[in-house]
Scaffold this motif. Structure first.
Motif, short mmCIF file in Angstrom:
data_model
loop_
_atom_site.label_atom_id
_atom_site.label_comp_id
_atom_site.label_asym_id
_atom_site.label_seq_id
_atom_site.Cartn_x
_atom_site.Cartn_y
_atom_site.Cartn_z
N ARG A 1 -6.69 10.09 -0.56
CA ARG A 1 -7.22 8.87 0.06
C ARG A 1 -7.90 8.03 -1.02
O ARG A 1 -8.57 8.57 -1.91
CB ARG A 1 -8.22 9.22 1.16
N PHE A 2 -7.68 6.72 -0.93
CA PHE A 2 -8.40 5.83 -1.83
C PHE A 2 -9.00 4.67 -1.04
O PHE A 2 -8.49 4.28 0.02
CB PHE A 2 -7.52 5.34 -2.97
N ILE A 3 -10.11 4.16 -1.55
CA ILE A 3 -10.86 3.10 -0.89
C ILE A 3 -11.07 1.97 -1.90
O ILE A 3 -11.40 2.22 -3.07
CB ILE A 3 -12.22 3.62 -0.37
N THR A 4 -10.88 0.74 -1.43
CA THR A 4 -11.09 -0.42 -2.30
C THR A 4 -12.34 -1.18 -1.86
O THR A 4 -13.03 -0.80 -0.92
CB THR A 4 -9.88 -1.36 -2.26
N TRP B 1 -6.80 3.65 2.40
CA TRP B 1 -5.44 4.17 2.62
C TRP B 1 -5.42 5.69 2.41
O TRP B 1 -6.00 6.21 1.46
CB TRP B 1 -4.46 3.52 1.65
N THR B 2 -4.71 6.39 3.32
CA THR B 2 -4.48 7.84 3.21
C THR B 2 -2.99 8.10 3.11
O THR B 2 -2.20 7.57 3.91
CB THR B 2 -5.04 8.59 4.43
N GLY B 3 -2.59 8.87 2.12
CA GLY B 3 -1.19 9.20 1.94
C GLY B 3 -0.74 10.26 2.92
O GLY B 3 -1.32 11.36 2.99
N GLU B 4 0.28 9.98 3.68
CA GLU B 4 0.86 10.94 4.62
C GLU B 4 2.24 11.35 4.13
O GLU B 4 2.92 10.57 3.46
CB GLU B 4 0.97 10.29 6.02
N PRO B 5 2.73 12.54 4.40
CA PRO B 5 2.07 13.59 5.20
C PRO B 5 1.18 14.53 4.38
O PRO B 5 0.61 15.46 4.91
CB PRO B 5 3.27 14.37 5.76
N TRP C 1 0.85 -1.19 0.00
CA TRP C 1 0.00 0.00 0.00
C TRP C 1 0.89 1.25 0.00
O TRP C 1 1.90 1.29 0.69
CB TRP C 1 -0.89 0.04 1.24
N GLY C 2 0.49 2.28 -0.72
CA GLY C 2 1.29 3.50 -0.68
C GLY C 2 0.74 4.61 -1.55
O GLY C 2 -0.06 4.38 -2.46
N VAL C 3 1.17 5.84 -1.23
CA VAL C 3 0.85 7.04 -2.02
C VAL C 3 2.15 7.79 -2.26
O VAL C 3 2.92 8.01 -1.32
CB VAL C 3 -0.17 7.94 -1.30
N MET C 4 2.40 8.15 -3.49
CA MET C 4 3.60 8.88 -3.85
C MET C 4 3.20 10.26 -4.39
O MET C 4 2.58 10.35 -5.45
CB MET C 4 4.39 8.11 -4.91
N TYR C 5 3.51 11.31 -3.64
CA TYR C 5 3.21 12.68 -4.05
C TYR C 5 4.34 13.21 -4.92
O TYR C 5 5.51 12.97 -4.65
CB TYR C 5 3.03 13.58 -2.84
N THR C 6 3.96 13.96 -5.93
CA THR C 6 4.96 14.55 -6.81
C THR C 6 5.83 15.56 -6.06
O THR C 6 7.01 15.71 -6.35
CB THR C 6 4.28 15.24 -8.00
#
Length: 330
Positions: free
Chosen positions: A114-117, A124-128, A26-31
């Motif tokens: 945030r994305f929901i499956t 999942w919510t991408g921090e920070p 799981w993960g979020v990558m911000y530009t």
């Protein structure tokens, strides 16, 4: 260089630091972690995300606040953002938030994706998140009031630094200033009265987002002082003639004095001098003195010739000739 504007573009300045937060797939990558943008402009916040196989994403959104039940509030449902927010799924697992008409109240918040499956624990919510700084553009003039010949500095600045450093354009009385200077400082080395006016500035490429106007006041003594006569047509002896003194000055002329050449004492005071029941002895050269705190120059002379015969009476100046005729009845 004659200043030009380019097409409307996003005025957004980034510190490009990719944030990767991954746990068990799981993960979020911000530009980027931080973005600065001008008030009134449009900004894009982008990210990509990942999740384990076997899940299907059913919802994606950005938020900055939680509701009373601690659930994230979709920005599209937030009253402060409604109508100004759009989402774009540019590619698979990539998402972009666009905010238009940026406000100072949008600043310094943490924008999180945030994305929901379809799985019970698949949220999942991408921090920070991404910090957005919304900056004004302001113009400072130092000093704001000067005498002719002095130096003035105009400084265009933003409340938050912009990176990379932008180019600037300048305006006087809402019209572009012709200047080779594109940095945030414009220096007027020898000010004249023509430099007085209302100035503003903008980041090049977004001239629609100008700073509030700031006024440069230039102080000078009377100049271009001249005398005119009325009426301008034929005048018969016994009628009235009015001489008027005009002068450009800042502050305005506070005292006008009228003189007749070769006569020691003043003839009158005030911007206008009327000669009633004009006679031949009123012939002569007239001039005015215009005075404020910074000078008291004289105008050129105006010659008025009054004849007691049927000869026409003429008035002329030492700068230009005016034909004013006055006839004496037989």
């Amino acid at each position: 260089m004659s200043l030009r504007t380019t097409g409307s573009v996003l005025v957004v300045f980034l510190w490009s630091v990719t944030v990767v937060l991954c746990t068990n797939g799981w993960g979020v990558m911000y530009t980027t972690q931080s973005i600065s943008a001008l008030k009134g402009s449009t900004v894009n916040l982008s990210c990509s995300y990942m999740y384990p196989s076997g899940h299907t994403v059913t919802s994606t959104f950005w938020f900055i606040n939680n509701d009373d039940n601690n659930n994230p509030v979709n920005l599209t449902d937030d009253p402060d953002y409604r109508g100004r927010v759009t989402y774009h799924n540019d590619k698979k697992n990539e998402h972009t938030l666009t905010i238009t008409d940026l406000r100072k109240s949008d600043s310094l918040a943490k924008y999180k994706f945030r994305f929901i499956t379809d799985q019970p624990i698949g949220r999942w919510t991408g921090e920070p998140g991404v910090t957005l700084s919304v900056t004004d553009i302001l113009l400072q003039i130092n000093p704001t009031s000067v005498s002719e010949g002095e130096r003035v500095t105009l400084l265009c600045r933003t409340t938050y630094p912009l990176d990379p450093i932008p180019e600037y354009i300048w305006y006087k009385n809402k019209q572009p200033v012709t200047s080779k200077e594109t940095k945030n400082t414009l220096i007027l080395y020898t000010v004249t009265s023509e430099d007085a006016g209302n100035y503003s500035c903008a980041v090049k490429g977004r001239d629609d987002l100008r700073s509030p106007e700031n006024t440069l006041n230039v102080i000078y003594g009377p100049k271009n002082t001249s005398v005119s006569v009325s009426p301008s047509g034929e005048i018969v002896e016994g009628s009235s003639v009015t001489l008027t003194c005009s002068s450009d000055a800042n502050p305005p002329v506070d005292n006008y004095t009228w003189y007749k050449k070769n006569v020691t004492s003043p003839k009158a005071s005030g911007q206008s001098y009327s000669i009633t029941n004009i006679r031949s002895e009123d012939s002569g050269e007239y001039y005015c003195e215009a005075e404020n705190l910074f000078g008291r120059p004289n105008s050129s002379t105006l010659f008025v010739a009054v004849h007691s015969s049927s000869q026409p009476i003429t008035a002329s100046s030492d700068q230009e000739h005016h034909n004013y005729c006055l006839y004496t009845p037989k």
